[in-house]
Design an enzyme around this catalytic site. Structure first.
Site, PDB file in Angstrom:
ATOM      1  CB  ALA A 168      -0.973  -0.043   1.171  1.00 40.04           C
ATOM      2  CB  CYS A 169       0.572   4.543   1.710  1.00 42.04           C
ATOM      3  SG  CYS A 169      -0.998   5.100   1.069  1.00 42.04           S
ATOM      4  CB  SER A 170       4.583   1.326   3.503  1.00 43.46           C
ATOM      5  OG  SER A 170       4.069   2.091   4.549  1.00 43.46           O
ATOM      6  CB  SER A 171       4.535   0.177  -2.283  1.00 41.75           C
ATOM      7  OG  SER A 171       3.309  -0.451  -1.984  1.00 41.75           O
ATOM      8  CB  SER A 216       3.727   3.721  -2.842  1.00 42.23           C
ATOM      9  OG  SER A 216       3.591   3.776  -4.243  1.00 42.23           O
TER      10      SER A 216
END
Ligand code: COA
Length: 373
Positions: free
Chosen positions: A155-158, A333
């Site tokens: 998700a956003c941390s990819s 991300s």
């Protein structure tokens, strides 16, 4: 063991942007249509009327002023309210690959490298356009890169999870270099008809070239240390997997798009991220005074202000903690990498900075870098 460094970065920005006022005008026209179509049920009290959105609320709640999207007309059409992104034939490049290649070419040009200098491609993003073949392999082919490629999703941390994956492979010697690309078509998993979240996301693609640190003769950022953490939460969720129970499930189910309990995310993620960064810096002996820049995930300005203050022990100035979300909105991300790409060249040799992303999972990743001439 080798060490790894970021040698180039690139950002693909779509042509079209939507201001808050344009977005709100379309949403309110949609709400009026909805309310007119459902007047009887609303009158009878069996359905709630759709309230209007407001630009003032959006800026106050998020700091977002506009967003870039691949298709503006579809999103702003009150009768449609989602992007028109026609299906591409199997022999055409996928949208995500096309965006990522644009950003990757910029990153390679900045580093002065060509395809034969790259050993791997990681496509790290919140959503992938298809299950397989991997988008990353298509990008690899379009760039004529030998070696291997794979997709990953945190998700956003990819992006930070992708950076650690690439850096670890470089450190052990299995590869000399990798492109980490984050193409995000957030407009296609956002419910533009939902007032609570219609303003949150935008589209973009970023790329980083990460190389073995030995003998680099161009300016770069040494990757001093990376740290990742996850902790399960349902507060940011998208159930759009491959299992279907009924044919029209996609039409009926709101949970096949981005869903969040924004208030809870706000409260739970802030302490997790602040502590994560503080512990990471402490363990690496990087004091707040020595930290020249924070390139944070770009979801919400208040959240970033809070994290910056916690990490530095004072209010950071705009140059220390650059935000790009006012122009790009939340790009999942890609956000921290846009900030890094646009606001890193001025750092002097020996300066330290930290890239940090966080989001669904929950997940948080931090990367401590040092500028080198
Ligand atoms: N226009 C006008 N009013 C709106 C609105 C809009 N577009 N959207 C919501 N509101 C109203 C709500 O109905 C609510 O009204 P009420 O108090 O009468 O019930 C009020 O504004 C507050 O809504 P709320 O959703 O609680 O706002 P918020 O201040 O929590 O801000 C977010 C919403 C999503 C911006 C914020 O919670 C956030 O950024 N959270 C973290 C998100 C995040 O990082 N997610 C990670 C994704 S990768």
């Amino acid at each position: 063991m080798y060490s790894a460094a970021i040698t180039g970065s690139g950002v693909f920005t779509p042509e079209h942007s939507i201001s808050n006022d344009e977005l709100v005008a379309a949403f309110n026209a949609h709400a009026d249509l909805f309310n007119a179509e459902n007047a009887a049920a609303i009158e009878a009290g069996t359905l709630d009327a759709k309230p209007h959105s407001s630009s003032d609320f959006i800026v106050a709640a998020s700091g977002i002023e506009s967003r870039y999207v691949l298709d503006k007309d579809g999103v702003l059409n009150p009768e449609r309210m989602f992007p028109n992104l026609p299906k591409r034939a199997d022999d055409e490049p996928s949208l995500m690959a096309e965006m990522a290649v644009d950003a990757a070419l910029q990153a390679m040009a900045q580093a002065g490298r060509s395809a034969h200098d790259v050993d791997a491609v990681i496509c790290a993003a919140s959503n992938h356009e298809r299950a397989y073949p991997a988008i990353a392999v298509e990008i690899q082919q379009m760039l004529e890169i030998d070696g291997f490629a794979f997709d990953m999703n945190v998700a956003c941390s990819s992006a930070t999870f992708g950076i650690q994956t690439a850096a670890d492979m470089i450190k052990t010697g299995s590869i000399r270099s990798a492109l980490v690309v984050c193409p995000e078509i957030c407009s296609a998993h956002l419910e533009w008809r939902d007032r609570d979240c219609h303003f949150i996301f935008g589209d973009v693609a970023t790329a980083l070239l990460i190389e073995r640190d030995e003998d680099l003769d161009t300016p770069h950022f040494k990757i001093k240390s990376t740290r990742l953490a996850t902790q399960f939460s349902n507060n940011i969720r998208n159930n759009n997997g491959f299992l279907r129970r009924t044919r029209d499930e996609m039409e009926d189910r709101r949970d096949m798009q981005f869903m969040q309990n924004g208030r809870k995310v706000f409260k739970e993620v802030l302490p997790m991220v602040s502590k994560h960064i503080a512990n990471h810096m402490d363990d690496e002996g990087v004091t707040p005074d020595a930290l020249k820049r924070l390139w944070l995930h770009q979801a919400n300005k208040t959240m970033n202000d809070y994290i910056g203050k916690k990490v530095l022990g004072r209010v950071p100035d705009a140059t220390e903690q650059p935000n790009i979300l006012q122009d790009y909105a939340n790009t999942s991300s890609a956000g921290s990498i846009i900030a890094f790409s646009k606001y890193s060249n001025d750092l002097a040799t020996g300066d330290h900075g930290i890239i940090c992303s966080f989001g669904a999972g929950y997940s948080v990743g931090s990367v401590i870098v040092e500028r080198s001439a």
